[in-house]
Design an enzyme around this catalytic site. Structure first.
Site, mmCIF file in Angstrom:
data_model
loop_
_atom_site.group_PDB
_atom_site.id
_atom_site.type_symbol
_atom_site.label_atom_id
_atom_site.label_comp_id
_atom_site.label_asym_id
_atom_site.label_seq_id
_atom_site.Cartn_x
_atom_site.Cartn_y
_atom_site.Cartn_z
ATOM 1 N N PHE A 129 0.849 -1.185 0.000
ATOM 2 C CA PHE A 129 0.000 0.000 0.000
ATOM 3 C C PHE A 129 0.889 1.240 0.000
ATOM 4 C CE2 PHE A 129 -3.233 2.968 1.666
ATOM 5 C CZ PHE A 129 -4.250 2.666 0.782
ATOM 6 N N ASP A 208 1.443 -5.856 7.099
ATOM 7 C CA ASP A 208 0.245 -5.022 7.105
ATOM 8 C C ASP A 208 -0.937 -5.944 6.845
ATOM 9 O OD1 ASP A 208 -1.890 -3.298 6.594
ATOM 10 O OD2 ASP A 208 -0.620 -1.782 5.674
ATOM 11 N N TYR A 233 -11.323 -0.768 9.884
ATOM 12 C CA TYR A 233 -12.521 -0.255 9.215
ATOM 13 C C TYR A 233 -12.874 -0.994 7.934
ATOM 14 C CZ TYR A 233 -8.807 2.607 7.029
ATOM 15 O OH TYR A 233 -7.638 3.038 6.420
ATOM 16 N N LYS A 234 -12.120 -2.017 7.568
ATOM 17 C CA LYS A 234 -12.451 -2.791 6.371
ATOM 18 C C LYS A 234 -13.295 -4.011 6.780
ATOM 19 C CE LYS A 234 -8.141 -1.302 4.131
ATOM 20 N NZ LYS A 234 -8.690 -0.223 3.310
ATOM 21 N N ARG A 387 -12.345 -3.345 -8.179
ATOM 22 C CA ARG A 387 -12.216 -4.311 -7.080
ATOM 23 C C ARG A 387 -13.611 -4.691 -6.590
ATOM 24 N NH1 ARG A 387 -8.206 -2.494 -2.433
ATOM 25 N NH2 ARG A 387 -9.949 -1.065 -2.071
#
Length: 427
Positions: A129, A208, A233-234, A387
Protein backbone atom coordinates in the site's frame (compact mmCIF):
# COMPACT_ATOMS: atom_id res chain seq x y z
CA UNK A 1 -23.85 -14.91 -24.87
CA UNK A 2 -24.20 -17.91 -22.53
CA UNK A 3 -27.46 -18.42 -20.68
CA UNK A 4 -27.14 -17.25 -17.06
CA UNK A 5 -30.14 -19.13 -15.63
CA UNK A 6 -27.92 -21.87 -14.21
CA UNK A 7 -25.82 -19.28 -12.38
CA UNK A 8 -28.96 -17.74 -10.93
CA UNK A 9 -30.25 -21.11 -9.72
CA UNK A 10 -26.87 -21.92 -8.21
CA UNK A 11 -26.78 -18.58 -6.34
CA UNK A 12 -30.23 -19.22 -4.85
CA UNK A 13 -29.24 -22.75 -3.87
CA UNK A 14 -26.00 -21.61 -2.21
CA UNK A 15 -27.73 -18.85 -0.29
CA UNK A 16 -30.21 -21.34 1.14
CA UNK A 17 -27.34 -23.45 2.47
CA UNK A 18 -25.34 -20.49 3.81
CA UNK A 19 -24.82 -20.79 7.57
CA UNK A 20 -23.44 -17.23 7.78
CA UNK A 21 -26.45 -15.58 6.12
CA UNK A 22 -27.95 -14.80 9.54
CA UNK A 23 -25.17 -12.28 10.20
CA UNK A 24 -26.49 -9.94 7.51
CA UNK A 25 -29.29 -8.98 9.90
CA UNK A 26 -26.68 -7.73 12.36
CA UNK A 27 -25.84 -4.83 10.03
CA UNK A 28 -27.67 -1.57 9.39
CA UNK A 29 -28.98 -1.79 5.82
CA UNK A 30 -31.43 0.96 4.93
CA UNK A 31 -31.63 0.09 1.22
CA UNK A 32 -32.10 -3.57 0.39
CA UNK A 33 -31.75 -2.74 -3.30
CA UNK A 34 -28.14 -1.64 -2.88
CA UNK A 35 -25.44 -4.26 -3.40
CA UNK A 36 -22.33 -3.36 -1.44
CA UNK A 37 -19.06 -4.91 -2.63
CA UNK A 38 -16.68 -2.40 -1.08
CA UNK A 39 -16.28 -3.91 2.38
CA UNK A 40 -12.57 -4.22 1.62
CA UNK A 41 -12.44 -0.40 1.85
CA UNK A 42 -15.14 0.39 4.42
CA UNK A 43 -17.22 -2.25 6.13
CA UNK A 44 -20.93 -1.89 6.80
CA UNK A 45 -22.25 -0.46 10.05
CA UNK A 46 -23.15 -3.07 12.71
CA UNK A 47 -26.49 -2.28 14.34
CA UNK A 48 -24.95 -2.64 17.78
CA UNK A 49 -22.40 0.04 16.91
CA UNK A 50 -25.22 2.55 16.52
CA UNK A 51 -26.61 1.59 19.92
CA UNK A 52 -23.19 1.65 21.52
CA UNK A 53 -22.30 5.10 20.18
CA UNK A 54 -25.52 6.49 21.64
CA UNK A 55 -24.65 4.96 25.00
CA UNK A 56 -21.09 6.29 24.94
CA UNK A 57 -22.24 9.79 23.96
CA UNK A 58 -25.39 10.14 26.06
CA UNK A 59 -24.55 8.13 29.17
CA UNK A 60 -20.80 7.75 29.44
CA UNK A 61 -19.89 11.21 28.16
CA UNK A 62 -23.12 13.10 28.70
CA UNK A 63 -24.07 11.84 32.17
CA UNK A 64 -20.94 10.37 33.73
CA UNK A 65 -18.57 12.90 32.22
CA UNK A 66 -14.97 12.50 33.39
CA UNK A 67 -15.94 9.65 35.73
CA UNK A 68 -16.19 7.47 32.62
CA UNK A 69 -12.41 7.35 32.35
CA UNK A 70 -12.35 5.15 35.42
CA UNK A 71 -15.71 3.49 34.83
CA UNK A 72 -15.46 2.69 31.12
CA UNK A 73 -12.61 4.10 29.10
CA UNK A 74 -9.22 3.31 30.64
CA UNK A 75 -9.66 -0.41 30.04
CA UNK A 76 -11.23 -0.08 26.61
CA UNK A 77 -8.07 -0.39 24.50
CA UNK A 78 -6.96 -3.48 26.41
CA UNK A 79 -10.35 -5.16 26.01
CA UNK A 80 -10.36 -4.51 22.27
CA UNK A 81 -6.74 -5.64 21.98
CA UNK A 82 -7.67 -9.01 23.45
CA UNK A 83 -10.42 -9.45 20.86
CA UNK A 84 -8.23 -8.42 17.94
CA UNK A 85 -5.56 -10.82 19.21
CA UNK A 86 -8.05 -13.68 18.76
CA UNK A 87 -8.67 -12.60 15.17
CA UNK A 88 -5.01 -12.28 14.17
CA UNK A 89 -3.65 -15.28 16.06
CA UNK A 90 -1.73 -13.46 18.79
CA UNK A 91 -1.59 -13.28 22.57
CA UNK A 92 -3.64 -10.45 24.03
CA UNK A 93 -0.55 -8.86 25.61
CA UNK A 94 1.03 -8.57 22.15
CA UNK A 95 -1.57 -6.23 20.64
CA UNK A 96 -2.17 -2.52 21.12
CA UNK A 97 -5.22 -0.74 19.67
CA UNK A 98 -5.03 2.97 18.97
CA UNK A 99 -3.70 5.60 16.53
CA UNK A 100 -3.69 5.04 12.75
CA UNK A 101 -2.12 2.29 10.65
CA UNK A 102 0.46 4.73 9.27
CA UNK A 103 1.44 6.00 12.72
CA UNK A 104 1.71 2.47 14.08
CA UNK A 105 3.84 1.45 11.11
CA UNK A 106 6.09 4.46 11.70
CA UNK A 107 6.64 3.38 15.31
CA UNK A 108 7.50 -0.20 14.35
CA UNK A 109 9.72 0.61 11.36
CA UNK A 110 11.69 3.14 13.38
CA UNK A 111 12.15 0.71 16.25
CA UNK A 112 13.02 -2.24 14.00
CA UNK A 113 15.69 -0.26 12.15
CA UNK A 114 17.10 0.92 15.45
CA UNK A 115 17.46 -2.69 16.62
CA UNK A 116 19.12 -3.84 13.40
CA UNK A 117 21.27 -0.73 13.18
CA UNK A 118 24.25 -2.54 11.60
CA UNK A 119 22.16 -3.47 8.56
CA UNK A 120 21.02 -0.98 5.91
CA UNK A 121 18.67 -2.80 3.52
CA UNK A 122 14.87 -2.53 3.74
CA UNK A 123 12.79 -4.79 1.49
CA UNK A 124 9.18 -4.31 0.45
CA UNK A 125 7.35 -4.93 -2.82
CA UNK A 126 5.65 -3.00 -5.60
CA UNK A 127 2.24 -4.25 -4.37
CA UNK A 128 2.52 -2.66 -0.93
CA UNK A 129 0.00 0.00 0.00
CA UNK A 130 1.56 3.34 -1.03
CA UNK A 131 1.30 4.96 2.40
CA UNK A 132 3.42 2.12 3.83
CA UNK A 133 6.12 2.96 1.31
CA UNK A 134 5.80 6.67 2.09
CA UNK A 135 6.38 6.00 5.79
CA UNK A 136 9.56 4.06 4.97
CA UNK A 137 10.76 6.70 2.50
CA UNK A 138 10.18 9.42 5.09
CA UNK A 139 12.15 7.58 7.76
CA UNK A 140 15.04 7.05 5.34
CA UNK A 141 15.00 10.75 4.46
CA UNK A 142 14.77 11.96 8.05
CA UNK A 143 16.51 9.41 10.27
CA UNK A 144 18.09 6.48 8.43
CA UNK A 145 19.94 8.14 5.57
CA UNK A 146 22.30 5.21 5.02
CA UNK A 147 19.44 2.80 4.38
CA UNK A 148 18.09 1.73 1.00
CA UNK A 149 14.57 0.58 0.16
CA UNK A 150 14.42 -2.22 -2.42
CA UNK A 151 11.16 -3.39 -3.95
CA UNK A 152 10.39 -6.92 -5.08
CA UNK A 153 8.70 -6.72 -8.49
CA UNK A 154 5.97 -8.91 -9.91
CA UNK A 155 6.43 -10.87 -13.13
CA UNK A 156 2.73 -10.86 -14.00
CA UNK A 157 1.30 -7.85 -12.12
CA UNK A 158 -0.86 -10.21 -10.04
CA UNK A 159 1.38 -12.42 -7.88
CA UNK A 160 4.76 -12.30 -6.22
CA UNK A 161 7.44 -14.97 -6.50
CA UNK A 162 8.53 -15.74 -2.94
CA UNK A 163 11.66 -17.51 -4.21
CA UNK A 164 12.80 -14.17 -5.66
CA UNK A 165 12.18 -12.55 -2.29
CA UNK A 166 14.42 -15.17 -0.70
CA UNK A 167 17.24 -14.24 -3.10
CA UNK A 168 16.91 -10.56 -2.20
CA UNK A 169 17.25 -11.10 1.55
CA UNK A 170 20.80 -11.10 2.91
CA UNK A 171 22.80 -10.47 6.08
CA UNK A 172 22.41 -6.76 5.29
CA UNK A 173 18.62 -6.89 5.40
CA UNK A 174 17.36 -5.04 8.44
CA UNK A 175 13.65 -5.23 7.73
CA UNK A 176 11.08 -6.76 5.40
CA UNK A 177 7.66 -5.12 5.36
CA UNK A 178 4.80 -6.41 3.20
CA UNK A 179 1.04 -6.39 2.92
CA UNK A 180 -0.30 -9.84 3.75
CA UNK A 181 -2.97 -9.34 1.05
CA UNK A 182 -2.17 -6.90 -1.76
CA UNK A 183 -4.68 -4.08 -2.05
CA UNK A 184 -4.99 -4.19 -5.84
CA UNK A 185 -4.61 -7.78 -6.99
CA UNK A 186 -5.65 -9.55 -3.75
CA UNK A 187 -2.46 -11.66 -3.86
CA UNK A 188 -1.85 -13.31 -0.48
CA UNK A 189 1.60 -14.21 0.74
CA UNK A 190 2.41 -17.47 2.50
CA UNK A 191 3.13 -15.82 5.85
CA UNK A 192 4.90 -18.80 7.38
CA UNK A 193 7.26 -19.18 4.45
CA UNK A 194 8.13 -15.48 4.31
CA UNK A 195 8.67 -15.29 8.08
CA UNK A 196 11.17 -18.15 7.77
CA UNK A 197 13.00 -16.31 4.99
CA UNK A 198 13.38 -13.31 7.30
CA UNK A 199 14.28 -15.39 10.35
CA UNK A 200 16.97 -17.40 8.54
CA UNK A 201 18.82 -14.19 7.64
CA UNK A 202 18.29 -12.40 10.95
CA UNK A 203 15.98 -9.80 9.40
CA UNK A 204 12.88 -8.47 11.13
CA UNK A 205 9.48 -8.46 9.43
CA UNK A 206 6.37 -6.29 9.66
CA UNK A 207 3.07 -7.35 8.09
CA UNK A 208 0.25 -5.02 7.10
CA UNK A 209 -2.95 -6.98 7.78
CA UNK A 210 -5.39 -4.30 6.61
CA UNK A 211 -6.77 -6.33 3.69
CA UNK A 212 -6.72 -9.70 5.43
CA UNK A 213 -7.77 -9.44 9.10
CA UNK A 214 -11.42 -10.38 9.43
CA UNK A 215 -11.59 -12.15 6.07
CA UNK A 216 -8.52 -14.40 6.05
CA UNK A 217 -7.31 -16.44 9.03
CA UNK A 218 -4.11 -14.81 10.32
CA UNK A 219 -1.76 -16.80 12.55
CA UNK A 220 0.94 -14.45 13.76
CA UNK A 221 2.16 -16.60 16.66
CA UNK A 222 1.95 -19.87 14.79
CA UNK A 223 3.97 -18.53 11.85
CA UNK A 224 6.51 -16.76 14.10
CA UNK A 225 5.75 -13.24 12.87
CA UNK A 226 7.72 -10.42 14.48
CA UNK A 227 5.39 -7.44 14.05
CA UNK A 228 2.21 -6.37 12.31
CA UNK A 229 -0.13 -3.43 11.84
CA UNK A 230 -3.66 -3.20 10.51
CA UNK A 231 -6.78 -1.11 10.26
CA UNK A 232 -10.21 -1.96 11.72
CA UNK A 233 -12.52 -0.26 9.22
CA UNK A 234 -12.45 -2.79 6.37
CA UNK A 235 -13.47 -6.39 7.05
CA UNK A 236 -13.62 -5.70 10.81
CA UNK A 237 -16.40 -3.12 10.30
CA UNK A 238 -15.04 -0.63 12.83
CA UNK A 239 -16.19 2.56 11.11
CA UNK A 240 -14.59 5.25 8.90
CA UNK A 241 -11.15 6.18 10.19
CA UNK A 242 -11.46 3.77 13.12
CA UNK A 243 -8.31 3.34 15.22
CA UNK A 244 -5.78 0.80 14.03
CA UNK A 245 -3.73 -1.78 15.90
CA UNK A 246 -0.21 -3.06 16.10
CA UNK A 247 1.29 -6.38 17.15
CA UNK A 248 4.76 -7.02 18.56
CA UNK A 249 5.70 -10.51 19.66
CA UNK A 250 6.50 -10.81 23.33
CA UNK A 251 10.23 -11.51 22.92
CA UNK A 252 10.78 -8.27 21.01
CA UNK A 253 8.84 -5.84 23.14
CA UNK A 254 11.61 -4.97 25.61
CA UNK A 255 14.12 -4.48 22.79
CA UNK A 256 11.96 -1.96 20.98
CA UNK A 257 11.35 1.68 21.79
CA UNK A 258 8.42 3.77 20.64
CA UNK A 259 9.98 6.83 18.94
CA UNK A 260 7.02 8.98 20.00
CA UNK A 261 7.29 9.50 23.73
CA UNK A 262 3.90 10.42 25.12
CA UNK A 263 1.99 10.14 28.35
CA UNK A 264 -0.16 7.11 27.56
CA UNK A 265 2.97 5.02 26.97
CA UNK A 266 4.41 6.07 30.35
CA UNK A 267 4.53 3.46 33.12
CA UNK A 268 2.43 5.75 35.33
CA UNK A 269 0.64 8.18 33.06
CA UNK A 270 -1.22 9.88 35.88
CA UNK A 271 1.83 10.43 38.05
CA UNK A 272 2.55 13.38 35.75
CA UNK A 273 6.27 12.87 36.13
CA UNK A 274 8.40 15.29 34.08
CA UNK A 275 10.69 12.40 33.11
CA UNK A 276 9.68 9.76 30.60
CA UNK A 277 9.65 6.16 31.81
CA UNK A 278 8.18 3.81 29.19
CA UNK A 279 5.68 1.11 29.99
CA UNK A 280 7.21 -2.36 30.24
CA UNK A 281 4.46 -4.02 28.20
CA UNK A 282 2.78 -3.55 24.81
CA UNK A 283 1.40 -0.22 26.01
CA UNK A 284 4.82 1.31 25.42
CA UNK A 285 3.56 1.72 21.84
CA UNK A 286 0.67 3.96 22.87
CA UNK A 287 0.90 7.71 22.35
CA UNK A 288 -1.64 10.28 23.44
CA UNK A 289 -5.21 10.22 24.75
CA UNK A 290 -7.24 7.69 22.74
CA UNK A 291 -10.19 8.75 20.57
CA UNK A 292 -12.88 7.16 22.70
CA UNK A 293 -15.89 7.62 20.38
CA UNK A 294 -14.21 5.91 17.43
CA UNK A 295 -12.42 3.38 19.62
CA UNK A 296 -15.66 2.23 21.24
CA UNK A 297 -17.36 1.74 17.87
CA UNK A 298 -14.89 -1.01 16.90
CA UNK A 299 -16.13 -3.60 19.39
CA UNK A 300 -19.40 -4.82 17.80
CA UNK A 301 -17.64 -5.61 14.51
CA UNK A 302 -14.98 -7.59 16.36
CA UNK A 303 -17.64 -9.53 18.25
CA UNK A 304 -19.43 -10.44 15.02
CA UNK A 305 -16.20 -11.68 13.45
CA UNK A 306 -15.32 -13.81 16.46
CA UNK A 307 -18.86 -15.17 16.70
CA UNK A 308 -18.92 -16.16 13.02
CA UNK A 309 -15.46 -17.75 13.14
CA UNK A 310 -12.50 -16.97 10.88
CA UNK A 311 -12.40 -20.42 9.29
CA UNK A 312 -16.11 -20.22 8.45
CA UNK A 313 -15.72 -16.71 7.05
CA UNK A 314 -12.79 -17.82 4.91
CA UNK A 315 -14.66 -20.88 3.64
CA UNK A 316 -17.57 -18.74 2.46
CA UNK A 317 -15.26 -16.08 1.02
CA UNK A 318 -13.48 -18.63 -1.13
CA UNK A 319 -16.74 -20.26 -2.23
CA UNK A 320 -18.15 -16.86 -3.24
CA UNK A 321 -15.02 -15.78 -5.05
CA UNK A 322 -14.82 -19.10 -6.92
CA UNK A 323 -18.45 -18.62 -7.96
CA UNK A 324 -17.65 -15.07 -9.04
CA UNK A 325 -14.58 -16.09 -11.03
CA UNK A 326 -16.50 -18.83 -12.81
CA UNK A 327 -19.10 -16.26 -13.90
CA UNK A 328 -16.39 -13.80 -14.94
CA UNK A 329 -14.66 -16.40 -17.09
CA UNK A 330 -17.87 -17.30 -18.89
CA UNK A 331 -19.57 -13.91 -19.15
CA UNK A 332 -16.95 -11.18 -18.96
CA UNK A 333 -13.70 -12.45 -20.46
CA UNK A 334 -15.32 -12.53 -23.93
CA UNK A 335 -16.14 -8.82 -23.47
CA UNK A 336 -12.55 -7.67 -23.04
CA UNK A 337 -12.16 -8.12 -19.28
CA UNK A 338 -9.24 -9.82 -17.60
CA UNK A 339 -8.96 -11.21 -14.08
CA UNK A 340 -6.28 -9.32 -12.14
CA UNK A 341 -6.33 -11.56 -9.07
CA UNK A 342 -4.72 -14.96 -8.45
CA UNK A 343 -6.79 -17.89 -9.64
CA UNK A 344 -5.32 -20.17 -6.97
CA UNK A 345 -7.54 -19.79 -3.92
CA UNK A 346 -4.69 -20.15 -1.41
CA UNK A 347 -3.01 -17.11 -3.00
CA UNK A 348 -6.07 -14.87 -2.91
CA UNK A 349 -7.64 -12.65 -0.25
CA UNK A 350 -11.32 -11.73 -0.17
CA UNK A 351 -11.59 -9.43 -3.15
CA UNK A 352 -11.39 -10.05 -6.88
CA UNK A 353 -9.96 -7.46 -9.25
CA UNK A 354 -11.17 -7.03 -12.80
CA UNK A 355 -9.44 -5.03 -15.51
CA UNK A 356 -10.96 -3.41 -18.58
CA UNK A 357 -9.98 -0.32 -20.63
CA UNK A 358 -13.24 1.33 -19.50
CA UNK A 359 -13.06 0.23 -15.86
CA UNK A 360 -13.67 3.68 -14.41
CA UNK A 361 -16.80 4.44 -16.42
CA UNK A 362 -18.07 0.89 -15.90
CA UNK A 363 -17.72 1.30 -12.13
CA UNK A 364 -19.61 4.61 -12.30
CA UNK A 365 -22.41 2.94 -14.27
CA UNK A 366 -22.63 0.31 -11.54
CA UNK A 367 -22.80 2.88 -8.75
CA UNK A 368 -25.16 5.38 -10.38
CA UNK A 369 -27.40 3.63 -12.93
CA UNK A 370 -29.36 5.94 -15.24
CA UNK A 371 -32.50 3.82 -14.83
CA UNK A 372 -34.27 2.14 -11.91
CA UNK A 373 -31.71 -0.62 -11.49
CA UNK A 374 -30.01 -1.43 -8.21
CA UNK A 375 -26.92 0.50 -7.27
CA UNK A 376 -23.88 -1.77 -7.01
CA UNK A 377 -20.88 -0.33 -5.18
CA UNK A 378 -17.41 -1.70 -6.00
CA UNK A 379 -14.34 0.49 -5.99
CA UNK A 380 -11.89 1.61 -8.65
CA UNK A 381 -8.12 1.59 -8.39
CA UNK A 382 -5.97 3.14 -11.12
CA UNK A 383 -5.13 2.54 -13.80
CA UNK A 384 -7.97 0.17 -14.70
CA UNK A 385 -8.97 -2.03 -11.74
CA UNK A 386 -12.49 -2.69 -10.51
CA UNK A 387 -12.22 -4.31 -7.08
CA UNK A 388 -15.13 -6.51 -6.04
CA UNK A 389 -14.83 -6.94 -2.29
CA UNK A 390 -16.57 -9.94 -0.78
CA UNK A 391 -17.57 -9.53 2.87
CA UNK A 392 -19.04 -12.92 3.83
CA UNK A 393 -20.87 -11.60 6.89
CA UNK A 394 -23.30 -9.63 4.74
CA UNK A 395 -22.74 -10.44 1.05
CA UNK A 396 -24.89 -13.13 -0.55
CA UNK A 397 -24.28 -15.33 -3.55
CA UNK A 398 -27.16 -13.50 -5.22
CA UNK A 399 -25.17 -10.27 -4.76
CA UNK A 400 -22.35 -11.89 -6.69
CA UNK A 401 -24.65 -13.13 -9.44
CA UNK A 402 -26.39 -9.78 -9.92
CA UNK A 403 -23.07 -7.91 -9.97
CA UNK A 404 -21.49 -9.92 -12.76
CA UNK A 405 -24.75 -9.93 -14.71
CA UNK A 406 -24.93 -6.13 -14.41
CA UNK A 407 -21.33 -5.65 -15.55
CA UNK A 408 -22.04 -7.81 -18.57
CA UNK A 409 -25.07 -5.68 -19.51
CA UNK A 410 -23.21 -2.39 -18.96
CA UNK A 411 -20.62 -3.42 -21.52
CA UNK A 412 -22.90 -5.19 -23.99
CA UNK A 413 -25.29 -2.22 -24.06
CA UNK A 414 -22.44 0.34 -23.87
CA UNK A 415 -24.13 2.00 -20.90
CA UNK A 416 -20.74 3.28 -19.70
CA UNK A 417 -20.64 5.73 -22.64
CA UNK A 418 -23.18 7.87 -20.76
CA UNK A 419 -20.57 8.62 -18.06
CA UNK A 420 -17.62 10.97 -18.31
CA UNK A 421 -14.03 10.26 -17.34
CA UNK A 422 -13.79 12.94 -14.65
CA UNK A 423 -12.44 11.19 -11.57
CA UNK A 424 -14.15 11.68 -8.23
CA UNK A 425 -11.91 12.50 -5.30
CA UNK A 426 -12.63 9.12 -3.65
CA UNK A 427 -12.98 6.19 -6.05
Amino acid sequence: MPDTKDFYKKAIELDKKDDLSKFRNAFFIDDERLIYLDGNSLGRLPKKSRELIHEVVDKQWGSSLINSWNENWMGLSGRLSAKIAKIIGAHEDEVFVGDSTSLNLYKLVYSALSINKDRNQIISDSFNFPTDLYVIQGLIDQQFKNHDLELLKSDDGITMDESKLKKMVSDQTALITLSHVAFKSSFKYDMKQVNKIAYDQGALIIWDLSHSAGAVPVKLNETNADMAVGCTYKFLNGGPGAPAYLYVKKELQQKMMNPIWAWFSHQKAFSFSPDYNPSTDINRFATATPSILSLAAIEPGLDLTIDAGLNEIREKSLAQSEFMIKMIKELLLPLGFSIASPLKSDQRGSHVSLQHPESYRISQAMISPKDDLKSIIPDFRPPNNIRLGIAPLYNSYLDVYETIQRIKNIVLEEQYLKYDLTRKLVT
